[in-house]
Design an enzyme around this catalytic site. Structure first.
Site, PDB file in Angstrom:
ATOM      1  N   THR A 193      81.008 -11.798 -54.624  1.00  0.00           N
ATOM      2  CA  THR A 193      82.249 -11.044 -54.843  1.00  0.00           C
ATOM      3  C   THR A 193      82.085  -9.614 -54.323  1.00  0.00           C
ATOM      4  O   THR A 193      80.966  -9.105 -54.287  1.00  0.00           O
ATOM      5  CB  THR A 193      82.503 -11.026 -56.365  1.00  0.00           C
ATOM      6  OG1 THR A 193      82.881 -12.341 -56.759  1.00  0.00           O
ATOM      7  CG2 THR A 193      83.570 -10.053 -56.799  1.00  0.00           C
ATOM      8  N   ARG A 221      91.353 -22.537 -61.898  1.00  0.00           N
ATOM      9  CA  ARG A 221      90.523 -21.669 -62.764  1.00  0.00           C
ATOM     10  C   ARG A 221      90.787 -20.200 -62.414  1.00  0.00           C
ATOM     11  O   ARG A 221      90.795 -19.812 -61.262  1.00  0.00           O
ATOM     12  CB  ARG A 221      89.053 -21.998 -62.564  1.00  0.00           C
ATOM     13  CG  ARG A 221      88.075 -21.099 -63.327  1.00  0.00           C
ATOM     14  CD  ARG A 221      87.537 -19.980 -62.456  1.00  0.00           C
ATOM     15  NE  ARG A 221      86.399 -19.295 -63.099  1.00  0.00           N
ATOM     16  CZ  ARG A 221      85.818 -18.221 -62.589  1.00  0.00           C
ATOM     17  NH1 ARG A 221      86.262 -17.688 -61.472  1.00  0.00           N
ATOM     18  NH2 ARG A 221      84.800 -17.658 -63.192  1.00  0.00           N
ATOM     19  N   ILE A 222      90.993 -19.383 -63.411  1.00  0.00           N
ATOM     20  CA  ILE A 222      91.164 -17.945 -63.209  1.00  0.00           C
ATOM     21  C   ILE A 222      89.969 -17.255 -63.842  1.00  0.00           C
ATOM     22  O   ILE A 222      89.615 -17.540 -64.991  1.00  0.00           O
ATOM     23  CB  ILE A 222      92.498 -17.462 -63.834  1.00  0.00           C
ATOM     24  CG1 ILE A 222      93.667 -18.128 -63.093  1.00  0.00           C
ATOM     25  CG2 ILE A 222      92.610 -15.934 -63.773  1.00  0.00           C
ATOM     26  CD1 ILE A 222      95.016 -17.924 -63.755  1.00  0.00           C
ATOM     27  N   GLY A 223      89.335 -16.370 -63.088  1.00  0.00           N
ATOM     28  CA  GLY A 223      88.136 -15.694 -63.589  1.00  0.00           C
ATOM     29  C   GLY A 223      88.435 -14.292 -64.097  1.00  0.00           C
ATOM     30  O   GLY A 223      89.574 -13.932 -64.382  1.00  0.00           O
ATOM     31  N   ASP A 224      87.382 -13.519 -64.195  1.00  0.00           N
ATOM     32  CA  ASP A 224      87.481 -12.148 -64.714  1.00  0.00           C
ATOM     33  C   ASP A 224      88.088 -11.178 -63.710  1.00  0.00           C
ATOM     34  O   ASP A 224      88.710 -10.182 -64.077  1.00  0.00           O
ATOM     35  CB  ASP A 224      86.075 -11.641 -65.044  1.00  0.00           C
ATOM     36  CG  ASP A 224      85.191 -11.641 -63.793  1.00  0.00           C
ATOM     37  OD1 ASP A 224      85.120 -12.683 -63.117  1.00  0.00           O
ATOM     38  OD2 ASP A 224      84.615 -10.587 -63.466  1.00  0.00           O
ATOM     39  N   THR A 244      81.032  -7.650 -61.400  1.00  0.00           N
ATOM     40  CA  THR A 244      80.737  -8.913 -60.718  1.00  0.00           C
ATOM     41  C   THR A 244      79.742  -9.704 -61.557  1.00  0.00           C
ATOM     42  O   THR A 244      78.943  -9.124 -62.293  1.00  0.00           O
ATOM     43  CB  THR A 244      80.163  -8.663 -59.303  1.00  0.00           C
ATOM     44  OG1 THR A 244      79.645  -9.896 -58.786  1.00  0.00           O
ATOM     45  CG2 THR A 244      79.042  -7.637 -59.301  1.00  0.00           C
TER      46      THR A 244
HETATM   47  N1  ASP Z   1      83.176 -12.734 -61.286  1.00  0.00           N
HETATM   48  C1  ASP Z   1      83.498 -13.696 -60.260  1.00  0.00           C
HETATM   49  C2  ASP Z   1      84.106 -14.913 -60.908  1.00  0.00           C
HETATM   50  O1  ASP Z   1      83.559 -15.438 -61.844  1.00  0.00           O
HETATM   51  C3  ASP Z   1      82.313 -14.111 -59.427  1.00  0.00           C
HETATM   52  C4  ASP Z   1      81.396 -13.005 -58.955  1.00  0.00           C
HETATM   53  O2  ASP Z   1      81.468 -11.887 -59.394  1.00  0.00           O
HETATM   54  O3  ASP Z   1      80.560 -13.308 -58.072  1.00  0.00           O
HETATM   55  O4  ASP Z   1      85.088 -15.390 -60.455  1.00  0.00           O
END
Ligand code: ASP
Length: 332
Positions: A193, A221-224, A244
């Site tokens: 990321t 899926r929705i992440g942070d 990240t």
């Molecule tokens: N935080 C990101 C997610 O889980 C992945 C990442 O930071 O590499 O979608």
């Protein structure tokens, strides 16, 4: 506090001009290229990418005076780089799709824009900026994002443009290993990321983060990353953060907001970033990292993963690193 002497009808008046009392900061554009188990073979591409992004962001900030222009330029450069998990090079869902997410925040008026489940767009971060500027909303998701992009005249790119053999290899590895999507960087094929935070001479701040998510995630899926206070935040009264790492962990912990709370309580940017990344890993047993600039203009960089590439330009110096405790400085 500043004073001004004014002559009115022959009399001198000493006037207190609080509004004129302003502090000046050294402008900084700080970037990261993702936290994770980055293998040796990918170290130089990551470092090269973050260094170029930091320099580009700094150049644009100096040219336009806009922290938003600076961070968007830095993130777009990394979205174009297949060495990172954002834009071109994004990781794949379990079904082999690319679904991207991005968040941008500015600290003067606490405005923000986020997009999720974005397909066939080269620069999700620019789309997030358009959501912030051009709509009454802060977050758009799914097909509506692509409809919005079309209305804004943002061109789409074919699947082939975003797909890389490294992302396919990561998914194949993920399926063979019957992994759960908790590690951000898998073996020799992992990617990361991207994020950027910046401060200008007047102390205005902004944050931008863009990702393809995690390999093997479910469709939808929705992440942070697009979530305020998790993937990033900016508040001129506290600081600015981009995070990240394992998304479900970061969102449960509210990593960005916790770092800013530490800064508000008097910790330095580095202390707050370190303490909260370590606190998250201790509590939830998953790794992550963050880059921070405090409202005092201090820089914070920390990660609990094996590696995280980061860089920033300060005057004519480029600061960068990828290993724990590494802080290299070059003249630019
Ligand atoms: N935080 C990101 C997610 O889980 C992945 C990442 O930071 O590499 O979608």
């Amino acid at each position: 506090m500043c004073f001004m002497i004014m002559k009115i009808k022959g009399l001198n008046f000493l006037i207190l001009t609080a509004a004129m009392a302003h502090k000046s900061f050294q402008p900084i554009v700080l970037v990261h290229g993702g936290a994770g188990d980055i293998p040796d073979s990918r170290v130089s591409a990551k470092l090269d990418g973050v260094c170029r992004a930091a320099r580009k962001g700094y150049e644009i900030l100096q040219k336009t005076g806009s922290v938003l222009d600076g961070i968007v330029a830095a993130v777009e450069l990394m979205e174009d780089e297949p060495a990172f998990n954002a834009g071109k090079g994004s990781v794949l869902t379990l079904e082999g799709n690319i679904e991207m997410e991005a968040l941008i925040c500015e600290g003067k008026n606490l405005k923000s824009g986020a997009v999720t489940l974005v397909k066939n767009i080269a620069h999700p971060i620019s789309l997030a900026r358009r959501v912030m500027v051009e709509t009454p909303h802060a977050f758009l998701g799914g097909e509506a994002v692509n409809e919005f992009a079309a209305r804004m005249g943002v061109p789409t790119v074919p699947d082939d443009y975003l797909f890389t053999s490294a992302a396919q290899a990561a998914l194949d590895h993920f399926k063979q290993a019957k992994s759960i999507p908790s590690k951000m960087e898998i073996g020799e094929v992992g990617v990361g990321t991207v994020g950027s935070v910046a401060i200008d001479a007047a102390g205005h701040m902004a944050s931008a983060t863009s990702t393809g998510g995690i390999t093997g995630k479910y469709n939808g899926r929705i992440g942070d990353t697009p979530l305020l206070g998790c993937g990033g935040y900016a508040d001129d009264e506290r600081g600015t953060v981009s995070t990240t790492g394992h998304g479900e962990t970061i969102m449960r912990y509210n990593l960005a907001q916790r770092i800013l709370a530490d800064i508000a309580s008097g910790k330095s940017a580095q202390e707050g970033t370190k303490d909260q990344c370590e606190g998250m890993t201790k509590r939830l047993n998953n790794t992550g990292g963050a880059i921070t600039i405090s409202s005092r203009g201090e820089v914070g960089v920390f990660f609990t993963s094996k590696r995280m590439a980061w860089a920033y330009q300060l005057g004519d110096e480029l600061h960068y690193g990828i290993e724990h405790g590494q802080h290299l400085v070059d003249k630019v």
